[in-house]
Design a protein around this motif. Structure first.
Motif, PDB file in Angstrom:
ATOM      1  N   SER A  41      23.918  85.001  13.332  1.00 32.12           N
ATOM      2  CA  SER A  41      23.371  84.138  14.373  1.00 32.12           C
ATOM      3  C   SER A  41      23.499  82.683  13.955  1.00 32.12           C
ATOM      4  N   TYR A  64      31.768  90.141  24.563  1.00 33.46           N
ATOM      5  CA  TYR A  64      30.822  89.032  24.559  1.00 33.46           C
ATOM      6  C   TYR A  64      29.434  89.506  24.979  1.00 33.46           C
ATOM      7  N   TYR A  65      28.434  89.100  24.196  1.00 36.08           N
ATOM      8  CA  TYR A  65      27.047  89.452  24.487  1.00 36.08           C
ATOM      9  C   TYR A  65      26.348  88.228  25.066  1.00 36.08           C
ATOM     10  N   TRP A  66      25.884  88.345  26.309  1.00 38.36           N
ATOM     11  CA  TRP A  66      25.233  87.218  26.963  1.00 38.36           C
ATOM     12  C   TRP A  66      23.763  87.170  26.581  1.00 38.36           C
ATOM     13  N   SER A  67      23.339  86.056  26.019  1.00 44.58           N
ATOM     14  CA  SER A  67      21.937  85.874  25.647  1.00 44.58           C
ATOM     15  C   SER A  67      21.398  84.547  26.171  1.00 44.58           C
ATOM     16  N   ASN A 119      31.317  80.904  26.442  1.00 45.88           N
ATOM     17  CA  ASN A 119      31.396  82.361  26.417  1.00 45.88           C
ATOM     18  C   ASN A 119      32.833  82.804  26.165  1.00 45.88           C
ATOM     19  N   ASN A 137      28.165  85.592  17.718  1.00 42.38           N
ATOM     20  CA  ASN A 137      27.727  86.051  19.037  1.00 42.38           C
ATOM     21  C   ASN A 137      27.273  87.503  18.950  1.00 42.38           C
ATOM     22  N   GLY A 138      26.100  87.782  19.506  1.00 43.38           N
ATOM     23  CA  GLY A 138      25.617  89.142  19.587  1.00 43.38           C
ATOM     24  C   GLY A 138      25.541  89.852  18.254  1.00 43.38           C
TER      25      GLY A 138
END
Length: 219
Positions: free
Chosen positions: A147, A102-105, A81, A124-125
């Motif tokens: 992606s 940061y996009y948490w997936s 991350n 990311n995201g």
């Protein structure tokens, strides 16, 4: 959990234990007889001797899995991350670049950074990001529904952009050209880059895309 070593003919040589919990791992990398890979009870990177199977060092990192380190000009570059710069001889963390957006997936980035010069690239995201490893900052980001794993020929970046093969400028992220499997299709595979062509798949077929004409040469 074990690191296993085999000869290329399949002959088993050794296995060495390392700490882990629930993680899934991408493949290790081997540089000059040393093996570097994701592992650890709470997340990190290992260095093992590729001949003896003895551990050289372990460095803790954020607890993410399904990543591989990238070797770049004598350094190890890791993306979880955040982007971490690791000294391969000692495991010392030489710098961390955080991403305020940061996009948490999930706990699995499923990629290794692509490095050209001082820039390390990830997705990311929906963003294509360029980390400046020299100045330890984010150089730029481009929101392109990006992606998966980026590919490169050392000059251009090839990215899955919303199901479209997108060839991008490594200095700015600007679009050079794009390609889609069909009017309703989308990329569903990693991207393989050759001098003259790019190979991608959509889950049903594999396509050989001409880098000059930007058209399909073979299915």
């Amino acid at each position: 959990t074990y690191l296993h070593c085999y000869q290329v003919d399949g002959t088993f040589l050794w296995r060495a234990p390392f700490d882990s919990q629930w993680e899934h791992y991408l493949g290790p990398i081997v540089v000059d007889g040393t093996v570097y890979f994701d592992g650890g009870t709470y997340g990190g990177i290992y260095s093992f001797d590729g001949t003896s199977g003895m551990m050289n060092w372990y460095t803790g990192l954020p607890q993410y899995d399904s990543w591989s380190p990238t070797w770049a000009d004598g350094l190890l570059i890791v993306y979880t991350n955040e982007l971490d710069i690791i000294a391969p001889s000692t495991g010392l963390n030489l710098g961390t670049i955080t991403d305020p957006n940061y996009y948490w997936s999930g706990y699995s980035p499923n990629q290794a950074p692509v490095v050209i010069g001082n820039f390390a690239y990830v997705t990311n995201g929906g963003r294509l990001l360029a980390f400046d490893t020299l100045n330890q900052t984010i150089a730029w980001t481009v929101a392109i529904s990006a992606s998966g794993q980026i590919a490169t020929d050392g000059t251009e970046l090839f990215v899955n952009s919303g199901g479209t093969l997108s060839a991008r400028d490594s200095g700015t992220g600007a679009l050079h050209w794009s390609w889609v499997p069909s009017a309703t299709g989308s990329i569903a595979s990693n991207i393989i880059v050759f001098d003259s062509h790019v190979v991608v798949g959509d889950g049903t077929s594999t396509y050989v895309v001409n880098r000059t004409t930007h058209k399909t040469d073979q299915v």
